[in-house]
Design a protein around this motif. Structure first.
Motif, PDB file in Angstrom:
ATOM      1  N   ASP A 299      12.302   9.980  -4.115  1.00  0.00           N
ATOM      2  CA  ASP A 299      12.115  11.429  -4.280  1.00  0.00           C
ATOM      3  C   ASP A 299      12.480  12.189  -3.006  1.00  0.00           C
ATOM      4  O   ASP A 299      12.961  13.332  -3.072  1.00  0.00           O
ATOM      5  CB  ASP A 299      10.671  11.736  -4.660  1.00  0.00           C
ATOM      6  N   ASP A 300      12.262  11.546  -1.862  1.00  0.00           N
ATOM      7  CA  ASP A 300      12.548  12.190  -0.582  1.00  0.00           C
ATOM      8  C   ASP A 300      13.986  11.973  -0.117  1.00  0.00           C
ATOM      9  O   ASP A 300      14.358  12.389   0.981  1.00  0.00           O
ATOM     10  CB  ASP A 300      11.584  11.673   0.494  1.00  0.00           C
ATOM     11  N   GLY A 301      14.799  11.308  -0.941  1.00  0.00           N
ATOM     12  CA  GLY A 301      16.207  11.111  -0.618  1.00  0.00           C
ATOM     13  C   GLY A 301      16.473  10.052   0.437  1.00  0.00           C
ATOM     14  O   GLY A 301      17.563  10.020   1.010  1.00  0.00           O
ATOM     15  N   LEU A 302      15.493   9.182   0.672  1.00  0.00           N
ATOM     16  CA  LEU A 302      15.642   8.152   1.704  1.00  0.00           C
ATOM     17  C   LEU A 302      16.142   6.826   1.150  1.00  0.00           C
ATOM     18  O   LEU A 302      16.577   5.961   1.912  1.00  0.00           O
ATOM     19  CB  LEU A 302      14.299   7.927   2.404  1.00  0.00           C
ATOM     20  N   LEU A 303      16.079   6.657  -0.162  1.00  0.00           N
ATOM     21  CA  LEU A 303      16.399   5.404  -0.832  1.00  0.00           C
ATOM     22  C   LEU A 303      17.056   5.746  -2.160  1.00  0.00           C
ATOM     23  O   LEU A 303      16.632   6.675  -2.843  1.00  0.00           O
ATOM     24  CB  LEU A 303      15.098   4.612  -1.071  1.00  0.00           C
ATOM     25  N   ARG A 304      18.094   4.986  -2.538  1.00  0.00           N
ATOM     26  CA  ARG A 304      18.819   5.328  -3.765  1.00  0.00           C
ATOM     27  C   ARG A 304      18.089   4.876  -5.026  1.00  0.00           C
ATOM     28  O   ARG A 304      18.088   5.579  -6.029  1.00  0.00           O
ATOM     29  CB  ARG A 304      20.228   4.730  -3.721  1.00  0.00           C
TER      30      ARG A 304
ATOM     31  N   ALA B  48       0.888  -1.166   0.000  1.00  0.00           N
ATOM     32  CA  ALA B  48       0.000   0.000   0.000  1.00  0.00           C
ATOM     33  C   ALA B  48       0.925   1.214   0.000  1.00  0.00           C
ATOM     34  O   ALA B  48       1.978   1.188   0.652  1.00  0.00           O
ATOM     35  CB  ALA B  48      -0.913   0.037   1.222  1.00  0.00           C
ATOM     36  N   ARG B  49       0.540   2.232  -0.725  1.00  0.00           N
ATOM     37  CA  ARG B  49       1.401   3.410  -0.779  1.00  0.00           C
ATOM     38  C   ARG B  49       1.648   3.962   0.610  1.00  0.00           C
ATOM     39  O   ARG B  49       2.766   4.370   0.941  1.00  0.00           O
ATOM     40  CB  ARG B  49       0.776   4.478  -1.675  1.00  0.00           C
TER      41      ARG B  49
ATOM     42  N   ARG C 287       1.344  -2.316 -16.351  1.00  0.00           N
ATOM     43  CA  ARG C 287       0.421  -1.545 -15.508  1.00  0.00           C
ATOM     44  C   ARG C 287       1.184  -0.489 -14.706  1.00  0.00           C
ATOM     45  O   ARG C 287       0.686   0.629 -14.507  1.00  0.00           O
ATOM     46  CB  ARG C 287      -0.332  -2.472 -14.547  1.00  0.00           C
ATOM     47  N   VAL C 288       2.382  -0.843 -14.253  1.00  0.00           N
ATOM     48  CA  VAL C 288       3.208   0.128 -13.526  1.00  0.00           C
ATOM     49  C   VAL C 288       3.605   1.277 -14.461  1.00  0.00           C
ATOM     50  O   VAL C 288       3.503   2.460 -14.106  1.00  0.00           O
ATOM     51  CB  VAL C 288       4.448  -0.573 -12.945  1.00  0.00           C
ATOM     52  N   ALA C 289       4.023   0.921 -15.666  1.00  0.00           N
ATOM     53  CA  ALA C 289       4.451   1.937 -16.628  1.00  0.00           C
ATOM     54  C   ALA C 289       3.305   2.860 -17.012  1.00  0.00           C
ATOM     55  O   ALA C 289       3.518   4.056 -17.273  1.00  0.00           O
ATOM     56  CB  ALA C 289       5.026   1.268 -17.869  1.00  0.00           C
ATOM     57  N   ALA C 290       2.089   2.329 -17.045  1.00  0.00           N
ATOM     58  CA  ALA C 290       0.927   3.140 -17.420  1.00  0.00           C
ATOM     59  C   ALA C 290       0.682   4.279 -16.441  1.00  0.00           C
ATOM     60  O   ALA C 290       0.030   5.271 -16.787  1.00  0.00           O
ATOM     61  CB  ALA C 290      -0.317   2.253 -17.518  1.00  0.00           C
ATOM     62  N   GLU C 291       1.212   4.140 -15.233  1.00  0.00           N
ATOM     63  CA  GLU C 291       1.079   5.198 -14.223  1.00  0.00           C
ATOM     64  C   GLU C 291       2.313   6.097 -14.175  1.00  0.00           C
ATOM     65  O   GLU C 291       2.484   6.873 -13.227  1.00  0.00           O
ATOM     66  CB  GLU C 291       0.830   4.575 -12.849  1.00  0.00           C
ATOM     67  N   GLY C 292       3.186   5.952 -15.172  1.00  0.00           N
ATOM     68  CA  GLY C 292       4.368   6.810 -15.242  1.00  0.00           C
ATOM     69  C   GLY C 292       5.470   6.423 -14.283  1.00  0.00           C
ATOM     70  O   GLY C 292       6.335   7.246 -13.964  1.00  0.00           O
ATOM     71  N   LEU C 293       5.455   5.179 -13.845  1.00  0.00           N
ATOM     72  CA  LEU C 293       6.449   4.691 -12.882  1.00  0.00           C
ATOM     73  C   LEU C 293       7.387   3.705 -13.564  1.00  0.00           C
ATOM     74  O   LEU C 293       6.954   2.890 -14.383  1.00  0.00           O
ATOM     75  CB  LEU C 293       5.758   4.011 -11.700  1.00  0.00           C
ATOM     76  N   LYS C 294       8.672   3.769 -13.205  1.00  0.00           N
ATOM     77  CA  LYS C 294       9.649   2.885 -13.835  1.00  0.00           C
ATOM     78  C   LYS C 294      10.578   2.280 -12.787  1.00  0.00           C
ATOM     79  O   LYS C 294      11.404   2.981 -12.207  1.00  0.00           O
ATOM     80  CB  LYS C 294      10.481   3.650 -14.858  1.00  0.00           C
ATOM     81  N   PRO C 295      10.464   0.981 -12.524  1.00  0.00           N
ATOM     82  CA  PRO C 295      11.410   0.333 -11.621  1.00  0.00           C
ATOM     83  C   PRO C 295      12.796   0.279 -12.254  1.00  0.00           C
ATOM     84  O   PRO C 295      12.919   0.107 -13.481  1.00  0.00           O
ATOM     85  CB  PRO C 295      10.830  -1.071 -11.441  1.00  0.00           C
TER      86      PRO C 295
ATOM     87  N   CYS D 155       4.523   0.686  -5.844  1.00  0.00           N
ATOM     88  CA  CYS D 155       5.615   1.260  -6.632  1.00  0.00           C
ATOM     89  C   CYS D 155       5.664   2.778  -6.447  1.00  0.00           C
ATOM     90  O   CYS D 155       6.747   3.376  -6.328  1.00  0.00           O
ATOM     91  CB  CYS D 155       5.441   0.924  -8.105  1.00  0.00           C
ATOM     92  N   ALA D 156       4.498   3.411  -6.407  1.00  0.00           N
ATOM     93  CA  ALA D 156       4.449   4.855  -6.188  1.00  0.00           C
ATOM     94  C   ALA D 156       5.046   5.210  -4.829  1.00  0.00           C
ATOM     95  O   ALA D 156       5.750   6.218  -4.683  1.00  0.00           O
ATOM     96  CB  ALA D 156       3.012   5.362  -6.298  1.00  0.00           C
ATOM     97  N   GLY D 157       4.766   4.378  -3.827  1.00  0.00           N
ATOM     98  CA  GLY D 157       5.336   4.613  -2.504  1.00  0.00           C
ATOM     99  C   GLY D 157       6.849   4.482  -2.499  1.00  0.00           C
ATOM    100  O   GLY D 157       7.550   5.233  -1.801  1.00  0.00           O
TER     101      GLY D 157
END
Length: 280
Positions: free
Chosen positions: A135-140, A88-89, A154-162, A127-129
């Motif tokens: 983005d917050d500099g807590l994880l590389r 969950a985010r 489905r992840v890519a459709a939300e503009g997210l890229k692992p 993935c957004a979480g």
């Protein structure tokens, strides 16, 4: 070859300033003192990439092994993976903090969703979480594990890229369409169980031939095949001799024809576990 980033002699750049060592030390199913000892010795033997997961039940032991090794944290790449509680985010930040507490670390270099668990239908928001943490500099960097192309789409459709998808790859389980999908989306591939489970392919002439030619073991040839194919490989080993052997793969390279001959060992079989049916 993956187009996820620049490959150097022994690292793959996932993001600016974040380069993952191509050979990682897998730690499943080691737990307790055995895991601690394997990690401490692995770092002493030259590993700079350690892979663990909440599900392995050894994050605390791995963290203790890192501390005992006495190496500068900045010299290590540490990966862990979240399980169901993190889907969950709103939960990602909490489970990330819990992982850090178990390991005694201030940050991770890479945090993965261990399985997509599509029955929950929360992997996209998870993935957004993870992106929030970066983005917050807590994880590389963040990524996923065991995600099929349909999950990645489905992840890519939300503009997210692992940055990474860690999946089962070995000469008998090449998962060609999976790897092609990673390349098309610029996602790096990390291979778990890169040497199979006592894989019969280690005795095949496509592997033993180059081993004899280069003065290497069959296992070293298969690891080199992963690297020459643009993949990160995460073999597990608790023995000093095997740990050193797994790292001694940077002084030779396979030819295109040698890699193709190993590719041809693919049986077409999928991974041991189906990510639409299995998860945790």
């Amino acid at each position: 070859m993956s187009n996820a980033g620049t490959v150097s002699a022994n690292q793959l750049e996932l993001a600016p300033g974040a380069a993952i060592p191509l050979i990682g030390l897998g730690t499943w199913p080691l737990v307790g003192p055995e895991a601690t000892d394997a990690v401490t010795r692995g770092i002493a033997n030259g590993y700079r990439h350690v892979d663990t997961a909440e599900k392995y039940g050894n994050e605390d032991a791995v963290g203790e092994g890192i501390r005992r090794a006495g190496i500068d944290r900045a010299e290590l790449w540490v990966t862990s993976k979240l399980s169901l509680a993190g889907h969950a985010r709103s939960a990602v930040r909490t489970v990330y903090g819990e992982a850090l507490k178990r390991m005694g670390l201030v940050y991770l270099d890479l945090f993965l969703i261990h399985w997509p668990n599509p029955q929950l239908d929360r992997y996209v928001e998870t993935c957004a979480g993870l992106q929030d943490l970066v983005d917050d500099g807590l994880l590389r960097a963040w990524g996923v594990s065991n995600f099929k192309p349909t999950h990645l789409d489905r992840v890519a459709a939300e503009g997210l890229k692992p940055a990474v998808n860690q999946v089962q790859v070995d000469p008998h389980h090449l998962q060609r369409s999976q790897l092609e999908h990673h390349a098309a989306r610029g996602i790096a591939t990390a291979a778990y169980s890169p040497l199979g489970r006592a894989g019969a392919f280690l005795d095949h002439p496509a592997v033993t031939g180059p081993a004899a030619a280069y003065g290497k073991t069959p296992a070293q040839v298969v690891l080199r095949w992963h690297l020459d194919s643009g993949r990160v490989a995460v073999p597990k080993s608790a023995s000093d001799a095997r740990q050193r052997e797994n790292l001694d793969v940077f002084d030779f390279a396979l030819t295109d024809s040698e890699c193709a001959a190993i590719d041809a060992l693919d049986t077409g079989a999928g991974p041991r576990l189906d990510a639409d049916e299995y998860g945790h």
